[in-house]
Design a protein around this motif. Structure first.
Motif, PDB file in Angstrom:
ATOM      1  N   MET A   1       0.845  -1.171   0.000  1.00  0.00           N
ATOM      2  CA  MET A   1       0.000   0.000   0.000  1.00  0.00           C
ATOM      3  C   MET A   1       0.895   1.241   0.000  1.00  0.00           C
ATOM      4  N   ASN A   2       0.551   2.198  -0.838  1.00  0.00           N
ATOM      5  CA  ASN A   2       1.371   3.399  -0.993  1.00  0.00           C
ATOM      6  C   ASN A   2       0.762   4.652  -0.379  1.00  0.00           C
ATOM      7  N   PHE A   3      -0.539   4.606  -0.070  1.00  0.00           N
ATOM      8  CA  PHE A   3      -1.237   5.803   0.354  1.00  0.00           C
ATOM      9  C   PHE A   3      -2.396   5.402   1.258  1.00  0.00           C
ATOM     10  N   LYS A   4      -2.641   6.199   2.295  1.00  0.00           N
ATOM     11  CA  LYS A   4      -3.754   5.904   3.186  1.00  0.00           C
ATOM     12  C   LYS A   4      -4.193   7.187   3.863  1.00  0.00           C
ATOM     13  N   ILE A   5      -5.502   7.329   4.030  1.00  0.00           N
ATOM     14  CA  ILE A   5      -6.057   8.441   4.792  1.00  0.00           C
ATOM     15  C   ILE A   5      -6.887   7.852   5.915  1.00  0.00           C
ATOM     16  N   ILE A   6      -6.605   8.309   7.128  1.00  0.00           N
ATOM     17  CA  ILE A   6      -7.368   7.875   8.287  1.00  0.00           C
ATOM     18  C   ILE A   6      -8.146   9.083   8.789  1.00  0.00           C
ATOM     19  N   ASN A   7      -9.469   8.952   8.804  1.00  0.00           N
ATOM     20  CA  ASN A   7     -10.328  10.030   9.278  1.00  0.00           C
ATOM     21  C   ASN A   7     -10.591   9.849  10.764  1.00  0.00           C
ATOM     22  N   LEU A   8     -10.353  10.911  11.516  1.00  0.00           N
ATOM     23  CA  LEU A   8     -10.636  10.924  12.949  1.00  0.00           C
ATOM     24  C   LEU A   8     -11.820  11.865  13.165  1.00  0.00           C
ATOM     25  N   PRO A   9     -13.039  11.332  13.137  1.00  0.00           N
ATOM     26  CA  PRO A   9     -14.222  12.191  13.169  1.00  0.00           C
ATOM     27  C   PRO A   9     -14.360  13.018  14.447  1.00  0.00           C
ATOM     28  N   PHE A  60       4.292  -0.651   6.589  1.00  0.00           N
ATOM     29  CA  PHE A  60       4.062   0.402   7.570  1.00  0.00           C
ATOM     30  C   PHE A  60       2.759   1.138   7.250  1.00  0.00           C
ATOM     31  N   VAL A  61       2.584   1.533   6.001  1.00  0.00           N
ATOM     32  CA  VAL A  61       1.369   2.243   5.605  1.00  0.00           C
ATOM     33  C   VAL A  61       0.147   1.351   5.808  1.00  0.00           C
ATOM     34  N   ASP A  62       0.243   0.101   5.386  1.00  0.00           N
ATOM     35  CA  ASP A  62      -0.870  -0.828   5.501  1.00  0.00           C
ATOM     36  C   ASP A  62      -1.276  -1.050   6.955  1.00  0.00           C
ATOM     37  N   ASP A  63      -0.307  -1.148   7.858  1.00  0.00           N
ATOM     38  CA  ASP A  63      -0.577  -1.447   9.267  1.00  0.00           C
ATOM     39  C   ASP A  63      -0.936  -0.220  10.102  1.00  0.00           C
ATOM     40  N   TYR A  64      -0.715   0.966   9.591  1.00  0.00           N
ATOM     41  CA  TYR A  64      -0.984   2.193  10.346  1.00  0.00           C
ATOM     42  C   TYR A  64      -2.467   2.256  10.688  1.00  0.00           C
ATOM     43  N   SER A  65      -2.770   2.492  11.960  1.00  0.00           N
ATOM     44  CA  SER A  65      -4.144   2.400  12.439  1.00  0.00           C
ATOM     45  C   SER A  65      -4.677   3.738  12.937  1.00  0.00           C
TER      46      SER A  65
END
Length: 95
Positions: A1-9, A60-65
């Motif tokens: 995975m190269n890109f990820k966005i995590i939304n923290l509402p 790292f990107v894939d596992d980022y929570s």
């Protein structure tokens, strides 16, 4: 995975991870977010993690929570002395 966005509402914040290549050719992941401080000014916080190879950076990107994203924001707020109103309360239990 190269890109990820995590939304923290709860803090209305998106944490973005982007795998890239540094100027020296090493694999990096940029972790960034925009926060609005208590004066209403939008600020960008960013950290860069360096890796030995593409696979490690992708894992790292894939596992980022969500928990990792909250921890990242909490550290940035503390280190940079950003005062962000309700946002700080949302991160108080992280750690």
């Amino acid at each position: 995975m190269n890109f990820k966005i995590i939304n923290l509402p709860e803090s209305q914040t998106d944490v973005c991870l982007h795998r890239d290549c540094g100027e020296d050719g090493k694999e990096i992941v940029r972790i960034s977010a925009f926060v609005i401080n208590s004066a209403g000014v939008e600020l960008m916080v960013e950290r860069v993690a360096e890796f030995r190879d593409v696979g490690s950076a992708k894992f790292f990107v894939d596992d980022y929570s969500e928990r990792s994203a909250k921890g990242f924001l909490k550290l940035c707020v503390e280190e940079e002395g950003i005062r962000v109103g309700h946002f700080a309360a949302d991160l108080a239990g992280v750690g």
